[in-house]
Every structure is written in structure tokens, then in C-alpha cells.
Write a protein that holds these residues in place. Sequence first.
Motif, PDB file in Angstrom:
ATOM      1  N   CYS A 137       5.597   2.625  12.129  1.00  0.00           N
ATOM      2  CA  CYS A 137       4.880   3.903  12.082  1.00  0.00           C
ATOM      3  C   CYS A 137       4.999   4.442  10.668  1.00  0.00           C
ATOM      4  O   CYS A 137       6.058   4.365  10.064  1.00  0.00           O
ATOM      5  CB  CYS A 137       5.503   4.889  13.062  1.00  0.00           C
ATOM      6  SG  CYS A 137       4.665   6.491  13.007  1.00  0.00           S
TER       7      CYS A 137
ATOM      8  N   CYS B 100       6.357  12.067  10.490  1.00  0.00           N
ATOM      9  CA  CYS B 100       6.602  13.418  11.009  1.00  0.00           C
ATOM     10  C   CYS B 100       7.957  13.850  10.448  1.00  0.00           C
ATOM     11  O   CYS B 100       8.885  13.036  10.353  1.00  0.00           O
ATOM     12  CB  CYS B 100       6.612  13.402  12.527  1.00  0.00           C
ATOM     13  SG  CYS B 100       5.026  12.827  13.198  1.00  0.00           S
TER      14      CYS B 100
ATOM     15  N   TYR C 177      10.550  15.356  11.276  1.00  0.00           N
ATOM     16  CA  TYR C 177      11.809  15.285  12.033  1.00  0.00           C
ATOM     17  C   TYR C 177      12.197  13.855  12.390  1.00  0.00           C
ATOM     18  O   TYR C 177      13.282  13.606  12.901  1.00  0.00           O
ATOM     19  CB  TYR C 177      11.654  16.082  13.351  1.00  0.00           C
ATOM     20  CG  TYR C 177      10.404  15.698  14.112  1.00  0.00           C
ATOM     21  CD1 TYR C 177      10.379  14.565  14.917  1.00  0.00           C
ATOM     22  CD2 TYR C 177       9.225  16.438  13.961  1.00  0.00           C
ATOM     23  CE1 TYR C 177       9.220  14.180  15.570  1.00  0.00           C
ATOM     24  CE2 TYR C 177       8.066  16.061  14.618  1.00  0.00           C
ATOM     25  CZ  TYR C 177       8.060  14.928  15.415  1.00  0.00           C
ATOM     26  OH  TYR C 177       6.912  14.536  16.042  1.00  0.00           O
ATOM     27  N   CYS C 178      11.314  12.878  12.163  1.00  0.00           N
ATOM     28  CA  CYS C 178      11.408  11.603  12.878  1.00  0.00           C
ATOM     29  C   CYS C 178      11.972  10.448  12.050  1.00  0.00           C
ATOM     30  O   CYS C 178      11.565  10.187  10.919  1.00  0.00           O
ATOM     31  CB  CYS C 178      10.032  11.222  13.397  1.00  0.00           C
ATOM     32  SG  CYS C 178      10.077   9.782  14.465  1.00  0.00           S
TER      33      CYS C 178
HETATM   34 FE1  SF4 Z   1       5.663   8.204  14.051  1.00  0.00          FE
HETATM   35 FE2  SF4 Z   1       7.822   9.536  14.800  1.00  0.00          FE
HETATM   36 FE3  SF4 Z   1       5.635  10.857  14.223  1.00  0.00          FE
HETATM   37 FE4  SF4 Z   1       5.746   9.377  16.417  1.00  0.00          FE
HETATM   38  S1  SF4 Z   1       6.951  11.203  16.049  1.00  0.00           S
HETATM   39  S2  SF4 Z   1       4.054   9.488  14.947  1.00  0.00           S
HETATM   40  S3  SF4 Z   1       7.023   7.698  15.729  1.00  0.00           S
HETATM   41  S4  SF4 Z   1       6.805   9.626  12.776  1.00  0.00           S
END
Ligand code: SF4
Length: 451
Positions: A169, A173, A175-176
Motif C-alpha cells: 500500500c 494514511c 496513522y498507518c
Molecule cells: Fe494503506 Fe493503511 Fe491507509 Fe489502508 S489505512 S489505505 S493500509 S495506509
Amino acid sequence: MQRETSKKSMESKRNKVYIETYGCQMNFADSEIINAILGKNGYVRTPELADADYVLINTCAIRDNAEQRIRRRLKDLRVEQRRRGWLKIGVLGCMAERLKRQLIEEEDNVSFVVGPDAYRRLPEILHSIENGSKQADTELSTTETYSDIEPVRIDGNGISAYISIMRGCQNYCAYCVVPYTRGRERSRDPESIVREARNLCDEGYKEVTLLGQNVNSYRFGEVGFPQLMAKVAEVSPQLRVRFATSHPKDLSDELLETMAAYPNICHCIHLPVQSGSERILKLMNRRYTPEWYLNRIDAIRRILPDCSITTDVIAGFCTETEEDHQATLEMFRKVRYDYAYMFMFSMRPDTYAAHHLSDDIPEDMKRRRLEEIIALQGEIALENNQKEIGKEYEVLVEGESHRSKQQLFGRNSQNKVIVFDRGDVQPGTYVKVKVTDCTAATLKGVLSSGC
Ligand code: SF4
Ligand code: SAH
Ligand code: F3S
């Protein structure tokens, strides 16, 4: 000479692998790839820890508590190691990728650490640690999709299976941790996906779930996600097709129309919202506004009126005010989700949030907000389910109900669990069930006459 032979035969017997999986569906799908790779190389999976020579823990790093759970598990395994003398433990998956060799230093009973793109090297790594050395391979790849590997299913029900269609990915995001643990996004070739679905269908499977962190951005040459869905749906009208997860920013009408065109594509969309506040969504780098999100919900309701909608949400992201939280509750009232995975924000190292924002919402406030979302969602789910009473659904029977042997359970296209008196039907078949009662989590029903 004789001693050497017996030592050799001892070693050659060291081929039993116990695999334990944590985290999301993609990790579970990966464990089945790992199982296939090891199986081809003379290793045998055992479902019993007590029989194992190697323990492989496929881990998740999404929130701090996911990692703490693995740390506790590693501590518990020390007892087993002491009792057994020879038992090698490896950490795989996202926590392995995040911590790399550091994990070997911090957890002295771990012998090997293998990231999600290095599973082909597992047989070699297992072999090389036999003499007591330690190994780490956390190289990420821009091309690895394991497309040629037919997963060997673990703990399956023989009815429903995952098919991994893409990896990685790069949405970042704020936080991710996933972009750091899974690497760049890449799609698997459609022919191998269709072949896997066809093989599953030939083996008697009735449902496949296509998996990716953001399936809407699947692309392989000319084939985008809607075209891929159509190809898989065409394998057999008896094979249900599901998918997860969609990112709201690129959920297209074309996909919704494809879903409407094939009766065996299930009417259930998981569309993680994360927050209902425009400001927080921006800070999260989600790249949509609440208006955009609600426009996508309208499109689902218009094109697929009976579609269920589920979501993920995070309470207490950096700087979240009471007003932002209220906007999330408002979003839940507007959309009326059928199910939600609800989380307290957990700051993850390396992410944008860790570098640029502060984890400034106190724990008790995060918890209170989360509880408010959970309570609201509980009411909505119950009300949604009450509206199902009297409706009849085609249900794919999955097995015995956990509560009673006299009852079976299955799911409708909307992915709602329905429990009913077993009658004369078998798991793996489609039956018509009329809904007669419900809780917030489950529908109860009776087999329709004529089944
Ligand atoms: Fe990618 Fe995490 Fe955002 Fe999902 S939440 S789109 S896995 S960055
Ligand atoms: N690819 C999926 C989500 C994968 S992670 C998507 O984009 O929707 C699953 C869920 O975990 C996310 O949707 C989010 O709600 C939650 N999550 C991710 N990072 C988190 C964090 N740092 N703290 C709390 N929840 C988090
Ligand atoms: Fe966890 Fe990795 Fe999945 S962090 S949620 S196992 S992609």
C-alpha cells in the motif's frame, strides 16, 4: 559413523512446522502461501504446537496492543522451548518487517525474522538456523506477488477461501504502519487469480474473497478491479465473490455496476471511513471529504439498494476535538453501517503522525469516545437487523452454530450471519432462509418451504 547417521535422521525428522497467524485477512492468506512454500520443500504443517520443530508466528503491527500480544506470546513460548530442548521460533509478517533484526536482539528466543516479501526464502532459512545461528530477511520487493504459488489452505471450512490479488500500500494514511511493513503496491496477474478461483471451485469451494489493502486500485495491464471482478464472477455462477478492502477515494460507479451485473458478486462493501470530520480526514491524509464519502454511499444505495455497508473508524486521532468526534457520530447516524470495526488511535513509529503530530488525546478521552461510537453503532446494527425480519435470503450454509448442534449458520449476500434450525441441509449448500428474529450481531430464521 552410526552416531552420524542417527544424528542425520534426527535432523531430517525436524520438519514439522506450527503456524500461528495474527492480524488481517491478508496475513491469513499469507500463512497459506507460507504453508505451500514449506510443503513443497519437505516441511509438514502440524496443527499441534506440542509436535512442532519450528513455530512460525505471522504477526501484525497495526496497533501497539497487537505487538504487545505477540511479545506476550513469545514469553509464553519460552516454557515450551525449555520443556522441549529443540524448538525454533520465527517471527514473520508485519511486526517482523517493522522491527527487523532488532526483534532478534530484544527477544532472545527468536531465531529468525522474515518479512512479507521474503517467504520464498523460508526453507533455506529454516535449514540454515538448524545449527543455532540466527537469520533475518526483511527485504521488501516491488514485484513479489507469489502469483505462481497455489496456497495450501489452513483451518479452512472447504467452503470459503481468500485469494490475495495485490500486495502493499502506498496511500500513506498518517496513522498507518502498513506502507512500511508491506511495501509498494503491486497487483497480481489476473490469469493466476482466475486460475486459483477455478481450482477452488473445482474442489467444491463456494465463496472466494479477493484481498488487497485497497482493491480499487488493482491494475494489471488493461485489467482494472471491475474487470477482474467480472472475470472471477464468470468462473461459476455457484461461486460467490467478495472483496476487501475498498478505499473511498477510488470506489467507482463502474465497480458498483459490475457488482449489480453479476448475481454471484456479493452485495457487501467494506468502506473504512476512519473519521467523520473533514479536518481530521485531511490530517489523516485520507484524500476524501465527508461529502465525497457520503456521495459514494449514495452511489452504493442507488446502484445496489440492498447492499450492506461496513466500516473502520479510529477514535482519538491527534488533535481530535469534541466537535470532530461529534462529526464521526453524525457520519454513523447518516450512513447507518451494518457493522463497524472500531479502534482507539495508537501512535505507530515511523508514520507521518509519529514524525509530525502529537498523540495528544488522553487515553480516557479516547476510550470514552470509542465507547460512544460503539454504543451508537450497537443501536444502529440492531435497528438495521430488525428491518430484515420477514425478508427471505439465499444463504450459503457454513457449519454448525456455536450455540447448538441442532442449528446451522450461514451468510447471506450482505455477509450477515443467519442461524436456523438445521433441517435436512448440509454445509456448503445454498438454502433459502426467512428471517424471523435478530440481535445486533445475528439474524435468526427458518428454512423456507421447498428447500
Ligand atoms: Fe494503506 Fe493503511 Fe491507509 Fe489502508 S489505512 S489505505 S493500509 S495506509
Ligand atoms: N487498507 C485498509 C485498512 C487496513 S488496517 C484501509 O485502508 O481501509 C485496518 C484498520 O485499522 C484501518 O482501517 C484503521 O481503522 C485501523 N488502524 C490503522 N492504523 C491504526 C492506528 N495507528 N491506530 C488505530 N487504528 C488503526
Ligand atoms: Fe496488521 Fe499487517 Fe494486516 S499490520 S492489519 S497484518 S497488513
